[in-house]
Write an enzyme that holds these catalytic residues in place. Structure first.
Site, PDB file in Angstrom:
ATOM      1  N   GLU A  22      -0.973  -1.289  -4.825  1.00 31.43           N
ATOM      2  CA  GLU A  22      -2.154  -0.343  -4.864  1.00 31.43           C
ATOM      3  C   GLU A  22      -1.908   0.669  -6.024  1.00 31.43           C
ATOM      4  O   GLU A  22      -1.086   1.271  -6.283  1.00 31.43           O
ATOM      5  CB  GLU A  22      -2.648   0.242  -3.916  1.00 31.43           C
ATOM      6  CG  GLU A  22      -3.944   1.013  -4.177  1.00 31.43           C
ATOM      7  CD  GLU A  22      -4.713   1.583  -2.630  1.00 31.43           C
ATOM      8  OE1 GLU A  22      -5.242   0.722  -2.056  1.00 31.43           O
ATOM      9  OE2 GLU A  22      -4.427   2.792  -2.506  1.00 31.43           O
ATOM     10  N   ASP A  50      -2.595   1.088   7.174  1.00 36.05           N
ATOM     11  CA  ASP A  50      -1.627   0.906   5.972  1.00 36.05           C
ATOM     12  C   ASP A  50      -1.283  -0.369   5.804  1.00 36.05           C
ATOM     13  O   ASP A  50      -1.134  -1.019   4.818  1.00 36.05           O
ATOM     14  CB  ASP A  50      -0.320   1.690   6.068  1.00 36.05           C
ATOM     15  CG  ASP A  50      -0.499   3.063   6.206  1.00 36.05           C
ATOM     16  OD1 ASP A  50      -1.007   3.988   5.330  1.00 36.05           O
ATOM     17  OD2 ASP A  50      -0.639   3.687   7.317  1.00 36.05           O
ATOM     18  N   ASP A  90       1.013  -1.226  -0.112  1.00 38.70           N
ATOM     19  CA  ASP A  90       0.146  -0.124   0.018  1.00 38.70           C
ATOM     20  C   ASP A  90       1.064   1.402   0.081  1.00 38.70           C
ATOM     21  O   ASP A  90       1.488   1.731   1.022  1.00 38.70           O
ATOM     22  CB  ASP A  90      -0.863  -0.064   1.268  1.00 38.70           C
ATOM     23  CG  ASP A  90      -1.773   1.026   1.135  1.00 38.70           C
ATOM     24  OD1 ASP A  90      -2.386   1.695   0.149  1.00 38.70           O
ATOM     25  OD2 ASP A  90      -2.180   1.655   2.483  1.00 38.70           O
TER      26      ASP A  90
END
Length: 175
Positions: free
Chosen positions: A68, A141, A7
């Site tokens: 991501e 996160d 992420d």
């Protein structure tokens, strides 16, 4: 299949490692958050992120990396940092010779919760449940990085198998 999910973020970059196969529950291997100080020079922050992600790839030896995909946000400064961190994550996988796949937040949410509109709390709750954890991974996160890895095991693994089957069919049909 062992997947390292990232992420991306310049100040906080979540990293999660899971093992699993499509259609089955995944198993937690580890999760981390790599921090950089906003007061530091950008080049040094990116270098720290690069080294940290490289070390985690070497330590956990994933078979692939899921990152991501950066999407447009209103805050250009935030999206720039996220995009730079994303590039470092993609590079860490490529440098190790690993396949790298990117997923939008909606794809990850849909894979993990069944809804592309799930909120952070729903995502964290599902990651906790799917990985059979005693408590939610913190900070968010880390939970997001684990969700990316789960998404890749379930969707990317199937996608890779379909691509391999299509490739075999093309080769077989050409004979």
């Amino acid at each position: 299949m062992r997947v390292l999910g990232v992420d991306p973020g310049l100040t906080r970059c979540g990293v999660g490692v899971v093992e699993g196969v499509p259609g089955r529950p995944c198993t937690l291997v580890a999760y981390y958050v790599v921090y950089t100080d906003p007061a530091d020079d950008l080049a040094m922050r990116l270098l720290h992120l690069d080294r940290s992600l490289g070390e985690l790839v070497a330590k956990h030896e994933p078979e692939s990396v899921a990152v991501e995909r950066v999407f447009s946000q209103h805050n250009v400064r935030t999206v720039m940092g996220t995009a730079q961190a994303s590039g470092i994550a993609v590079l860490a996988g490529a440098r190790a010779g690993l396949p790298v796949q990117t997923y939008t937040p909606s794809e990850v949410k849909a894979a993990v919760t069944g809804s592309g509109q799930a909120d952070k709390a729903q995502m964290t709750a599902m990651v906790t449940r799917l990985l059979r954890l005693a408590e939610p991974p913190k900070p968010a996160d880390a939970a997001d990085a684990l969700a990316l890895a789960i998404c890749h095991v379930w969707r990317g693994g199937t996608r890779s198998k379909l691509a391999a089957a299509a490739d075999r069919a093309r080769r077989g049909g050409a004979r």
